[in-house]
Design a protein around this motif. Structure first.
Motif, PDB file in Angstrom:
ATOM      1  N   GLU A  72       5.736  11.718 -38.716  1.00 49.11           N
ATOM      2  CA  GLU A  72       4.758  11.761 -39.816  1.00 49.11           C
ATOM      3  C   GLU A  72       4.539  10.373 -40.394  1.00 49.11           C
ATOM      4  N   LEU A  73       5.654   9.699 -40.640  1.00 49.85           N
ATOM      5  CA  LEU A  73       5.607   8.356 -41.226  1.00 49.85           C
ATOM      6  C   LEU A  73       4.809   7.410 -40.348  1.00 49.85           C
ATOM      7  N   MET A  74       5.103   7.461 -39.047  1.00 49.41           N
ATOM      8  CA  MET A  74       4.506   6.474 -38.148  1.00 49.41           C
ATOM      9  C   MET A  74       3.070   6.829 -37.780  1.00 49.41           C
ATOM     10  N   LEU A  75       2.758   8.117 -37.774  1.00 47.27           N
ATOM     11  CA  LEU A  75       1.369   8.482 -37.451  1.00 47.27           C
ATOM     12  C   LEU A  75       0.424   7.948 -38.513  1.00 47.27           C
ATOM     13  N   THR A  76       0.877   7.998 -39.772  1.00 50.84           N
ATOM     14  CA  THR A  76       0.049   7.424 -40.838  1.00 50.84           C
ATOM     15  C   THR A  76      -0.139   5.932 -40.579  1.00 50.84           C
ATOM     16  N   ALA A  77       0.961   5.307 -40.160  1.00 49.95           N
ATOM     17  CA  ALA A  77       0.920   3.863 -39.981  1.00 49.95           C
ATOM     18  C   ALA A  77       0.099   3.475 -38.761  1.00 49.95           C
ATOM     19  N   LEU A  78       0.133   4.296 -37.732  1.00 49.73           N
ATOM     20  CA  LEU A  78      -0.542   3.944 -36.479  1.00 49.73           C
ATOM     21  C   LEU A  78      -1.915   4.577 -36.363  1.00 49.73           C
ATOM     22  N   GLN A 106      -5.059   5.952 -35.564  1.00 51.42           N
ATOM     23  CA  GLN A 106      -5.948   5.313 -34.595  1.00 51.42           C
ATOM     24  C   GLN A 106      -7.422   5.477 -34.941  1.00 51.42           C
ATOM     25  N   LEU A 113      -2.142   1.644 -46.915  1.00 47.66           N
ATOM     26  CA  LEU A 113      -1.291   0.610 -46.360  1.00 47.66           C
ATOM     27  C   LEU A 113      -2.120  -0.296 -45.459  1.00 47.66           C
ATOM     28  N   THR A 114      -1.609  -1.482 -45.243  1.00 49.56           N
ATOM     29  CA  THR A 114      -2.321  -2.448 -44.425  1.00 49.56           C
ATOM     30  C   THR A 114      -1.503  -2.737 -43.180  1.00 49.56           C
ATOM     31  N   ARG A 115      -2.097  -2.466 -42.036  1.00 54.24           N
ATOM     32  CA  ARG A 115      -1.385  -2.700 -40.792  1.00 54.24           C
ATOM     33  C   ARG A 115      -1.512  -4.143 -40.345  1.00 54.24           C
ATOM     34  N   GLN A 148       4.935   8.069 -48.303  1.00 54.15           N
ATOM     35  CA  GLN A 148       5.552   7.080 -47.422  1.00 54.15           C
ATOM     36  C   GLN A 148       6.875   6.588 -48.009  1.00 54.15           C
ATOM     37  N   LEU A 176       9.601   9.179 -47.688  1.00 52.31           N
ATOM     38  CA  LEU A 176      10.087   9.286 -46.310  1.00 52.31           C
ATOM     39  C   LEU A 176      10.925   8.063 -45.943  1.00 52.31           C
ATOM     40  N   ALA A 197       3.766  -2.287 -37.568  1.00 47.02           N
ATOM     41  CA  ALA A 197       4.175  -3.132 -38.691  1.00 47.02           C
ATOM     42  C   ALA A 197       3.113  -2.990 -39.749  1.00 47.02           C
ATOM     43  N   TYR A 198       3.532  -2.709 -40.952  1.00 44.79           N
ATOM     44  CA  TYR A 198       2.556  -2.560 -42.019  1.00 44.79           C
ATOM     45  C   TYR A 198       3.221  -2.799 -43.360  1.00 44.79           C
ATOM     46  N   CYS A 199       2.406  -2.898 -44.385  1.00 43.92           N
ATOM     47  CA  CYS A 199       2.990  -3.046 -45.702  1.00 43.92           C
ATOM     48  C   CYS A 199       2.451  -1.974 -46.624  1.00 43.92           C
ATOM     49  N   LEU A 200       3.332  -1.564 -47.520  1.00 45.35           N
ATOM     50  CA  LEU A 200       2.983  -0.583 -48.546  1.00 45.35           C
ATOM     51  C   LEU A 200       2.798  -1.351 -49.834  1.00 45.35           C
ATOM     52  N   PRO A 201       1.563  -1.534 -50.275  1.00 49.10           N
ATOM     53  CA  PRO A 201       1.367  -2.308 -51.491  1.00 49.10           C
ATOM     54  C   PRO A 201       1.714  -1.480 -52.718  1.00 49.10           C
ATOM     55  N   GLU A 223       2.308 -10.217 -43.684  1.00 52.41           N
ATOM     56  CA  GLU A 223       2.364  -9.025 -44.545  1.00 52.41           C
ATOM     57  C   GLU A 223       2.688  -9.397 -45.984  1.00 52.41           C
ATOM     58  N   PRO A 247     -10.145   3.811 -30.422  1.00 48.78           N
ATOM     59  CA  PRO A 247     -11.095   4.870 -30.767  1.00 48.78           C
ATOM     60  C   PRO A 247     -12.527   4.433 -30.489  1.00 48.78           C
TER      61      PRO A 247
END
Lengths: 114, 318
Positions: free
Chosen positions: A66-72, A74, A82-84, B137, B140, B164-168, B196, B268
């Protein structure tokens, strides 16, 4: 939570405390943490006599996914939550990028990979 | 000046901003000075929004001589004391105006207020959605993430794919997956972290938020979608520039390429149609750096941005 994930069955507060020997936590602390986990929905609990028995609501893998799907995500439809670092690319574009990387690594000194 | 003059001038601002936005979307100079370009995007967005609302409200009150905002206050006061009929009565002006004109003016009034409401609502909705997603997030991450000496100050999640990402936010956090640690070398990881950290330090999420909201409000609008994409890319370039201050470009480029090409599955539909993808644009920019815009050009852009916002505001509160 790790203790709950590792156990095969549901655990009472006392059993969780017993498995956290290296942390040396007070019984009430463990109870508070488990109570909080249950309130947040990460753990389920059921009555067993006078004590609660806790078990995880879902597997660790489910939460990681769940955590990573949000992050990834597509779709490119970012919720601005969040900013990837970078979106993934494919096809011709990826080929061109790999070529570019080879050029840099050819010209630059050895990479300090560990 | 009457309300109709205001409406005409505001319409010029709104249409001008829309044209300027599509020109800015095509321009090449923004990648030379991302910060100035972002400022201009923000000014264009604000100006076109205010001007569009003002145009509709100005059309609703063609004879008013007090400026749009004060006229709306006046109508609101009428509404409070006498209900909707007093407002309609004020529009009908004791039967001297044809019914169809009254209807059109009321429609413009409703449209202007609705647009204002919609823009405020999408901003609130986008903020709430972002805050909720971040809270989930964080919850978790408390359960799943751990630290790693390879990436000081970041959280690591056991997941094989590179991420890799950041949670602001007030309790901001940088997150990387184990896949990232395996994919990248030490120097590349440092470059990613520097990138980041720049996002978090400068609150780039807040820069992007209004554009996300705008795109959500008008999903079919090409201008809104393009604006969002352009600002998202500029924000990344800005963070790249910050990372370059502490890390060599080579590390950042190889991190970007490894990361971009390691991703799962095909991109996509639609992301490649734009011609050049985000990662390629950033890599190209890092490999062939262009000189930043000269100081006078940046000053001119700032001045233009200030004028853009001042123009509709003065017309509205005249």
């Amino acid at each position: 939570m790790d203790v709950l994930w590792e156990a095969d069955t549901s655990l009472t507060v006392r059993e969780v405390s017993a498995r956290l020997t290296e942390r040396n936590l007070a019984h009430t602390t463990v109870m508070t943490v488990l109570d909080r986990l249950a309130k947040k929905g990460f753990a389920r609990r059921e009555r067993d006599g006078r004590a609660w028995r806790y078990r995880p609501a879902a597997t660790r893998e489910t939460y990681v996914t769940e955590l990573m799907l949000t992050a990834l995500e597509q779709t490119g439809d970012r919720t601005a939550a969040l900013t990837r670092f970078a979106q993934s690319v494919s096809g011709v574009e990826a080929e061109a990028l790999r070529d570019a990387l080879e050029v840099i690594e050819g010209s630059g000194e050895k990479d300090d990979r560990t | 000046m009457t309300g109709l003059d205001d409406a005409a001038l505001l319409a010029v601002v709104a249409i001008g901003s829309a044209f300027a936005a599509s020109a800015l979307g095509q321009a090449r100079w923004p990648r030379r000075s991302p910060a100035a370009a972002i400022l201009l995007w923000q000014a264009l967005g604000l100006a076109s929004g205010l001007a569009a609302i003002g145009t509709l409200l100005g059309l609703a009150m063609p004879d008013s001589t007090t400026g749009v905002v004060r006229s709306v206050w006046y109508l609101a006061a009428l509404f409070r004391t006498g209900g909707p009929f007093r407002v309609v009565g004020a529009f009908a002006a004791a039967g001297t105006v044809p019914v169809i004109v009254v209807a059109i003016r009321l429609a413009c009034l409703a449209g202007g207020l609705a647009l204002f409401g919609l823009l405020c609502w999408v901003l609130v909705a986008a903020s709430t959605a972002a805050l909720q997603a971040r809270r989930r997030q964080r919850a978790l991450l408390t359960l799943l993430a751990h630290g790693d000496p390879k990436v000081p100050g970041a959280l690591v999640v056991d997941y094989p794919t590179a991420a890799a990402y950041c949670l602001p936010g007030l309790r901001s956090q940088i997150v990387v997956s184990v896949g990232t640690l395996e994919l990248l070398g030490r120097g590349e990881l440092a470059a990613v972290l520097a990138h980041e950290r720049a996002h978090l330090r400068e609150r780039h999420d807040l820069v992007l938020l209004p554009f996300t909201a705008l795109r959500r409000a008008f999903p079919k609008s090409v201008t809104c979608t393009d604006a969002h994409r352009a600002v998202a890319l500029l924000v990344e370039m800005l963070a790249d520039d910050h990372a370059l201050r502490s890390r060599p470009a080579r590390e950042l480029v190889s991190a970007l390429v490894r990361f971009g090409t390691a991703g799962p599955g095909p991109a996509p539909a639609g992301t490649l149609a734009a011609g050049e993808g985000e990662v390629t644009a950033r890599v190209t920019r890092l490999l062939h750096p262009a000189r930043p815009l000269p100081a006078f050009a940046v000053a001119a852009i700032c001045l233009a941005a200030a004028l853009l916002v001042t123009a509709p505001v003065t017309l509205l509160i005249r």
